[in-house]
Design a protein around this motif. Structure first.
Motif, PDB file in Angstrom:
ATOM      1  N   ALA A  75      35.469 -81.124  28.437  1.00 62.09           N
ATOM      2  CA  ALA A  75      36.799 -79.961  28.662  1.00 62.09           C
ATOM      3  C   ALA A  75      36.685 -79.604  30.283  1.00 62.09           C
ATOM      4  CB  ALA A  75      35.568 -78.774  27.649  1.00 62.09           C
ATOM      5  N   PRO A  79      41.577 -79.299  30.402  1.00 61.94           N
ATOM      6  CA  PRO A  79      40.940 -77.449  29.678  1.00 61.94           C
ATOM      7  C   PRO A  79      42.350 -78.142  29.006  1.00 61.94           C
ATOM      8  CG  PRO A  79      41.023 -76.839  31.734  1.00 61.94           C
ATOM      9  CD  PRO A  79      41.971 -78.246  31.712  1.00 61.94           C
ATOM     10  N   ASP A  80      43.508 -78.122  28.371  1.00 60.82           N
ATOM     11  CA  ASP A  80      44.341 -78.195  27.913  1.00 60.82           C
ATOM     12  C   ASP A  80      44.033 -77.882  25.678  1.00 60.82           C
ATOM     13  OD1 ASP A  80      45.925 -79.294  25.636  1.00 60.82           O
ATOM     14  OD2 ASP A  80      47.080 -78.167  26.334  1.00 60.82           O
ATOM     15  N   ARG A  81      43.782 -76.555  25.776  1.00 59.07           N
ATOM     16  CA  ARG A  81      43.468 -75.699  24.109  1.00 59.07           C
ATOM     17  C   ARG A  81      44.552 -76.568  22.707  1.00 59.07           C
ATOM     18  NH1 ARG A  81      45.113 -69.463  24.502  1.00 59.07           N
ATOM     19  NH2 ARG A  81      43.933 -68.854  25.998  1.00 59.07           N
ATOM     20  N   ARG A  82      44.986 -77.755  23.112  1.00 60.69           N
ATOM     21  CA  ARG A  82      45.172 -78.511  21.858  1.00 60.69           C
ATOM     22  C   ARG A  82      44.589 -79.504  21.863  1.00 60.69           C
ATOM     23  NH1 ARG A  82      51.979 -78.453  22.412  1.00 60.69           N
ATOM     24  NH2 ARG A  82      51.519 -78.677  25.056  1.00 60.69           N
ATOM     25  N   LEU A  84      41.689 -79.641  23.375  1.00 57.13           N
ATOM     26  CA  LEU A  84      40.245 -80.067  23.099  1.00 57.13           C
ATOM     27  C   LEU A  84      40.098 -79.456  21.485  1.00 57.13           C
ATOM     28  CD1 LEU A  84      39.389 -77.204  25.916  1.00 57.13           C
ATOM     29  CD2 LEU A  84      38.930 -79.701  25.627  1.00 57.13           C
ATOM     30  N   ALA A  85      41.187 -79.043  20.796  1.00 53.75           N
ATOM     31  CA  ALA A  85      41.360 -78.689  19.467  1.00 53.75           C
ATOM     32  C   ALA A  85      41.006 -80.118  18.791  1.00 53.75           C
ATOM     33  CB  ALA A  85      42.027 -78.074  18.955  1.00 53.75           C
ATOM     34  N   ILE A 127      32.071 -77.724  24.377  1.00 53.03           N
ATOM     35  CA  ILE A 127      33.732 -77.373  24.698  1.00 53.03           C
ATOM     36  C   ILE A 127      33.621 -75.834  25.065  1.00 53.03           C
ATOM     37  CG2 ILE A 127      36.259 -76.640  23.956  1.00 53.03           C
ATOM     38  CD1 ILE A 127      35.974 -78.642  22.175  1.00 53.03           C
ATOM     39  N   LEU A 131      34.192 -75.361  29.551  1.00 50.39           N
ATOM     40  CA  LEU A 131      34.924 -73.838  29.857  1.00 50.39           C
ATOM     41  C   LEU A 131      34.216 -73.573  30.987  1.00 50.39           C
ATOM     42  CD1 LEU A 131      37.222 -73.466  26.658  1.00 50.39           C
ATOM     43  CD2 LEU A 131      37.877 -74.621  29.302  1.00 50.39           C
TER      44      LEU A 131
END
Length: 380
Positions: A75, A79-82, A84-85, A127, A131
Motif C-alpha cells: 500500500a 497504491p493502485d486501487r485494483r 490493493l483490492a 492498507i 496509504l
C-alpha cells in the motif's frame, strides 16, 4: 543504520511470531511461517512478491505479522486501487479459510462471522496505514517543494529590490550629482575667463575638464544602473518647495521665479513629500539643461496651484527659457538623455504628467502637472 533497522526489525518480529505460534518443532507450519518472515527482507524491492510469499504463512501457519507488514508495504509503495483490492481479498481469504480446507464448517455461522470480521480488519488496517504513510510522505515532499519555491521567490524578490534600489540610485545620482558638478564646471569656466593669473586659469581649466569627465562617466554609470531594474516607488525625499529659491540662486542663471500656492495645497503628508520633491527635481533638471544647451538665456520658473476640469486641485510647474545668447560660451557638458525621461516617469507615478518641447523662438519649455492629492488606485 536506520535503513537496515527498518528491514531487520520487522523480520525479527515475524520470526518471533512464527516461533510463538508454531513452536520450535520443525514442520510445515513452522517452515512456511519462517519463509514468510524471510520474504520481508525483499519487501522494498519486490513488495508484491514478498506479500504473495507470506500468504501461505497466514493460511497454514496462522501468523499475522509477516503478511500484514507485507501488505502495508504494498500500500505504501504501489497504491493502485485494483491491486490493493485484490491483495486485501487474498489476505482476507487466507485468514478466513482454515487449513486444511476440509475443516471448514459452513454451518458455524457465529464462528465464521467472527472470523470474517477478523479477516477484514486484518486486511484493511495495513492498507489504511500504508496509504496514510504514503500520503504523509507526499505532503512532506510537497511542503519541501513549496518551501524551496518560496525561498527561490524570496531570492528573486531580493534581487528585484536590489535592482530597484540601483534604479533609484541612478535617478538620485543624475538629479543631485549632475546638477552640482555642472555648477562646478560653470563656475570653473567663469574663473577661467575672468582670472588674470595664468596659474589660476590653468587650475580652473583643469577643474572644468575634470567636471566634464565626471559627468561623462556619470552618464555611463546611470545607464548601467537604470538598466538593472525599474522604479517602483520613490525614496523618502529631502528637498521641498521651500528650497527652490536657494536652488535658483545657486544656478547662476538669469531666472524669474513666481510662486503661487498656499500652505494647505496638499491634503496628506505623504503626497506633500513626494510632489514637493518631484517639483524640486523638475526645476533642478530644467535649469541644468538650460546651462547645457542654452547658455545666457533668460529663464522663467513658475510654480502655482490651479484647478483642473473636474475641480480637483493640482500643482503646475513651468520652466521656460528663451533662445541662448550667441555671445555666451557653451559649457560643453555631456548629457545622457535620462533626466527628462526620469522626470516624466516620476510625474506619472504621482498621477501627473510632464511635457517638454522646443519653442518657436528657439527656446524650450518644461511643463508638469502634479495632483495635490494621492491618486486613487484603478480597478482592474
Amino acid at each position: 543504520m536506520m535503513r537496515w533497522a527498518s528491514l531487520v526489525v520487522p523480520t525479527a518480529l515475524a520470526v518471533a511470531d512464527a516461533l510463538l505460534v508454531n513452536g520450535v518443532t520443525p514442520g510445515l507450519e513452522l517452515n512456511v511461517s519462517l519463509v514468510a518472515a524471510a520474504a520481508l527482507l525483499l519487501r522494498r524491492r519486490l513488495p508484491l512478491t514478498a506479500f504473495l510469499a507470506t500468504l501461505p504463512g497466514i493460511l497454514i501457519g496462522y501468523i499475522w505479522f509477516a503478511p500484514m507488514i507485507a501488505l502495508y508495504t504494498v500500500a505504501a509503495r504501489r497504491p493502485d486501487r485494483r491491486l490493493l483490492a485484490v491483495s486485501a481479498l487474498l489476505l482476507a481469504a487466507a485468514h478466513f479459510v482454515p487449513w486444511p480446507v476440509s475443516d471448514f464448517e459452513p454451518t458455524a455461522y457465529r464462528e465464521n462471522t467472527l472470523n470474517l470480521i477478523d479477516a477484514s480488519v486484518t486486511s484493511v488496517a495495513p492498507i489504511g496505514l500504508g496509504l496514510l504513510v504514503r500520503t504523509r510522505g507526499e505532503l512532506a515532499a510537497r511542503i519541501e517543494d513549496l518551501t524551496r519555491s518560496r525561498r527561490h521567490a524570496d531570492e528573486l524578490l531580493a534581487h528585484k529590490v536590489l535592482s530597484t534600489e540601483r534604479a533609484r540610485l541612478a535617478r538620485e545620482m543624475h538629479d543631485v550629482v549632475a546638477h552640482q558638478v555642472s555648477l562646478i564646471s560653470l563656475q570653473a569656466g567663469a574663473v577661467q575667463i575672468s582670472a588674470q593669473d595664468a596659474e589660476a586659469r590653468e587650475c580652473a581649466r583643469t577643474i572644468r575638464e575634470l567636471s566634464v569627465r565626471t559627468l561623462d562617466e556619470l552618464r555611463h554609470m546611470v545607464g548601467v544602473l537604470r538598466a538593472a531594474g525599474g522604479d517602483l516607488e520613490e525614496l523618502t525625499p529631502q528637498p521641498c518647495l521651500a528650497d527652490l529659491p536657494r536652488l535658483i540662486e545657486l544656478s547662476a542663471l538669469d531666472v524669474d521665479y513666481e510662486a503661487d500656492y498656499g500652505d494647505g495645497v496638499f491634503e496628506d503628508l505623504g503626497q506633500s513629500e513626494a510632489v514637493e520633491r518631484a517639483v524640486f527635481r523638475i526645476v533642478q533638471e530644467a535649469l541644468t539643461n538650460v546651462r547645457k544647451h542654452a547658455p545666457g538665456a533668460r529663464v522663467r520658473v513658475r510654480v502655482g496651484e490651479e484647478g483642473d476640469r473636474t475641480g480637483a486641485r493640482e500643482l503646475r510647474v513651468e520652466v521656460r527659457n528663451g533662445a541662448p545668447d550667441a555671445t555666451a560660451a557653451a559649457p560643453g557638458l555631456p548629457g545622457g538623455g535620462h533626466g527628462l525621461i526620469g522626470l516624466r516617469e516620476r510625474a506619472q507615478l504621482l498621477g501627473g504628467t510632464l511635457e517638454a518641447r522646443p519653442l518657436p523662438d528657439n527656446g524650450f519649455v518644461v511643463h508638469a502637472r502634479l495632483p495635490c492629492i494621492r491618486p486613487a488606485p484603478q480597478e482592474a
